[in-house]
Design an enzyme around this catalytic site. Structure first.
Site, PDB file in Angstrom:
ATOM      1  N   TYR A 144     -19.228  14.100 -18.191  1.00 45.09           N
ATOM      2  CA  TYR A 144     -17.925  13.810 -17.601  1.00 45.09           C
ATOM      3  C   TYR A 144     -18.091  13.797 -16.086  1.00 45.09           C
ATOM      4  CZ  TYR A 144     -12.971  14.576 -16.298  1.00 45.09           C
ATOM      5  OH  TYR A 144     -11.713  14.484 -15.743  1.00 45.09           O
ATOM      6  N   ASP A 239     -24.707  14.379 -10.578  1.00 40.66           N
ATOM      7  CA  ASP A 239     -23.340  14.897 -10.475  1.00 40.66           C
ATOM      8  C   ASP A 239     -23.445  16.429 -10.544  1.00 40.66           C
ATOM      9  OD1 ASP A 239     -20.216  14.495 -12.344  1.00 40.66           O
ATOM     10  OD2 ASP A 239     -20.832  15.881 -10.774  1.00 40.66           O
ATOM     11  N   LYS A 267     -15.796  21.854  -6.921  1.00 41.13           N
ATOM     12  CA  LYS A 267     -15.644  23.224  -7.427  1.00 41.13           C
ATOM     13  C   LYS A 267     -16.030  24.299  -6.411  1.00 41.13           C
ATOM     14  CE  LYS A 267     -16.142  21.546 -12.150  1.00 41.13           C
ATOM     15  NZ  LYS A 267     -14.834  21.767 -12.780  1.00 41.13           N
TER      16      LYS A 267
HETATM   17  P1  KE4 Z   1     -12.379  17.189 -10.576  1.00 43.24           P
HETATM   18  O1  KE4 Z   1     -11.793  15.833 -10.269  1.00 43.24           O
HETATM   19  O2  KE4 Z   1     -11.746  17.833 -11.795  1.00 43.24           O
HETATM   20  O3  KE4 Z   1     -12.390  18.120  -9.360  1.00 43.24           O
HETATM   21  O4  KE4 Z   1     -13.922  16.998 -10.913  1.00 43.24           O
HETATM   22  C1  KE4 Z   1     -14.293  16.085 -11.914  1.00 43.24           C
HETATM   23  C2  KE4 Z   1     -15.659  16.470 -12.449  1.00 43.24           C
HETATM   24  C3  KE4 Z   1     -16.757  15.734 -12.070  1.00 43.24           C
HETATM   25  N1  KE4 Z   1     -18.002  16.050 -12.509  1.00 43.24           N
HETATM   26  C4  KE4 Z   1     -18.197  17.118 -13.333  1.00 43.24           C
HETATM   27  C5  KE4 Z   1     -19.584  17.442 -13.791  1.00 43.24           C
HETATM   28  C6  KE4 Z   1     -17.100  17.908 -13.743  1.00 43.24           C
HETATM   29  O5  KE4 Z   1     -17.309  18.959 -14.572  1.00 43.24           O
HETATM   30  C7  KE4 Z   1     -15.805  17.591 -13.294  1.00 43.24           C
HETATM   31  C8  KE4 Z   1     -14.577  18.380 -13.720  1.00 43.24           C
HETATM   32  N2  KE4 Z   1     -14.803  19.381 -14.699  1.00 43.24           N
HETATM   33  C9  KE4 Z   1     -13.654  19.700 -15.540  1.00 43.24           C
HETATM   34  C10 KE4 Z   1     -14.140  20.726 -16.576  1.00 43.24           C
HETATM   35  N3  KE4 Z   1     -14.854  20.096 -17.619  1.00 43.24           N
HETATM   36  C11 KE4 Z   1     -12.492  20.181 -14.750  1.00 43.24           C
HETATM   37  C12 KE4 Z   1     -11.415  20.842 -15.573  1.00 43.24           C
HETATM   38  C13 KE4 Z   1     -10.248  19.931 -15.835  1.00 43.24           C
HETATM   39  O6  KE4 Z   1     -10.440  18.703 -16.064  1.00 43.24           O
HETATM   40  O7  KE4 Z   1      -9.110  20.465 -15.833  1.00 43.24           O
END
Ligand code: KE4
Length: 436
Positions: A144, A239, A267
């Site tokens: 993701y 990523d 994060k």
């Molecule tokens: P954000 O747009 O949520 O800050 O980041 C996206 C993203 C990009 N790359 C990786 C490897 C990520 O894990 C994420 C976001 N992770 C999710 C948890 N699986 C955030 C939690 C959510 O979607 O509420």
């Protein structure tokens, strides 16, 4: 536990917010029941609106590696607030932050701040496309990279496929430029490259996956992708939104000794405030406007409050490498307790673990990619999640999410977690026995 106020708030939230939440996974739909509404947090603990306390093992999906309300980060934010909130103009802090990131992350020579991991990943592939003049990207099933259209592409069956949109609103046109392969399958990537000569701008990967649960790269996989990218002029993007500053102060790329061409971050980088970043080789990053022609912008990019929180976090991690030993030790204590409970109950579920990331998969298969992750019994996971929550342990509300351990756990917390796992996995074993 009493969840009366949380339930009331959830009913109210459903009237005004889609699904009652501002991010889908928070709704507990994958595990059943209703979400608890958090009122405050401190150190290793969350406190919900009904006064229940939970020991935290998701830590806001990664950022809170030092635990919640870390005094040093709080102080930095309070001090920054005195100088107002946002200027929309260059600031000293952004220069310091960029310099610090470039000093910590081995392959990053220049970096652009954005406001989320999604923005970082969307921007990184746009830059890779602009730099190479090519359109297609390769991503991996189960990885993701945020909710950008190019990433919401379900992997079709089989190893080599043209993606199909994973969400309404993503056009087939976008999907046509996203190719997918199984994680840990280098041959599938080679086939994609051979089938699309000189058309692939980037390969983007989670160097350790958190988004199908925690899945590790097999020996030679990440190195093999590096070789393929060098051979075919493809931009190699790590990523590290999850792994960055978590698996080491230089992320997975420092831990594994691999240099991607670009890195996306999020994060931990913001210390709990909304910050993302993408960076990489100078020659690539100098394609970004206004230095180059690839456009990317943001009103609150480099926001001074967020930069202050991020700087406090990164400076601490940079100066205290012992953090990484501590979180790894805490993680091993937890997983050793789980292994003991599994053995005591004749359960041979799979645990994947690295540093402060781990997942307990409710399957007896090794989990090395999305197909094997999906052999997990998500119903049983749901029961495990709910029972652990009732025992005051807050896990990720999905089988397909890694857990993130902080330094804030005390000996008493670790013993509580071990006891809860012993009790709940015994319940799970009974359920398995009843089914058999
Ligand atoms: P954000 O747009 O949520 O800050 O980041 C996206 C993203 C990009 N790359 C990786 C490897 C990520 O894990 C994420 C976001 N992770 C999710 C948890 N699986 C955030 C939690 C959510 O979607 O509420």
């Amino acid at each position: 536990m009493n969840h009366t106020i949380s339930h009331e708030l959830f009913q109210q939230a459903l009237q005004y917010i889609p699904g009652g939440v501002n991010s889908p996974v928070r709704a507990f739909r994958a595990v059943g029941g209703n979400p608890v509404f958090i009122k405050s947090a401190k150190g290793a603990y969350l406190f919900d609106e009904d006064g229940n306390r939970y020991i935290e093992l998701i830590n806001s999906w990664g950022p809170m590696i030092l635990g919640h309300a870390n005094p040093m980060i709080q102080e930095a934010v309070i001090k920054a607030v005195e100088s107002s909130f946002s200027f929309g103009a260059p600031t000293r802090r952004e220069v310091e932050m960029a310099e610090l990131i470039c000093s910590m992350v081995p392959s990053v020579e220049k970096v652009r701040m954005v406001n989320s991991g999604t923005e970082a990943c969307m921007s990184a592939i746009r830059v890779a496309r602009g730099y190479t003049g090519r359109n297609k990207i390769i991503k991996f099933e189960g990885c993701y990279h945020g909710h950008g259209d190019s990433f919401l592409i379900a992997a079709g069956s089989g190893a080599v496929t043209m993606g199909a949109p994973d969400s309404p609103g993503v056009t087939q046109g976008v999907a046509n430029d996203t190719l997918t392969a199984p994680y840990n399958d280098l041959a599938a990537v080679e086939s994609l490259i051979d089938a699309n000569p000189n058309q692939i701008a980037a390969i983007i990967i989670e160097p350790v996956v958190g988004n199908m649960g925690c899945v590790l790269p097999q020996k030679g996989f990440l190195e093999g992708l590096r070789t393929l990218c060098d051979k075919h002029g493809i931009v190699y993007i790590f990523d590290e939104v999850m792994t960055g500053f978590r698996l080491s102060k230089g992320g997975a790329q420092e831990l594994f000794g691999i240099r991607p061409d670009m890195t996306t971050m999020g994060k931990i980088i913001g210390g709990g405030l909304p910050v993302g970043a993408y960076g990489g080789k100078k020659e690539i990053m100098d394609c970004v406007s206004p230095a180059g022609k690839v456009y990317q912008a943001g009103t609150l990019s480099g926001n001074p409050i967020a930069m202050s929180a991020g700087m406090a976090m990164l400076n601490y991690l940079n100066e205290h490498p012992e953090v990484y030993t501590q979180v790894a030790q805490n993680t091993s204590r937890i997983t050793d307790g789980i292994r003991k409970a599994l053995a005591a109950n004749g359960l041979n579920f799979t645990i994947n673990e690295i540093g402060s990331m781990y997942s307990l998969f409710f399957t007896d298969k090794p989990v090395t990619d999305f197909e094997s992750a999906k052999t997990s019994d998500t119903q049983l996971f749901g029961k495990y999640f709910r029972e652990m929550l009732e025992r005051g342990v807050y896990l990720a509300p999905s089988q397909y999410e890694s857990l993130f351990v902080s330094t804030a756990l005390s000996e008493a917390d670790l013993q509580h977690i071990e006891q809860a796992n012993a009790e709940v996995l015994a319940l799970v074993a009974k359920e398995v026995a009843n089914v058999e």
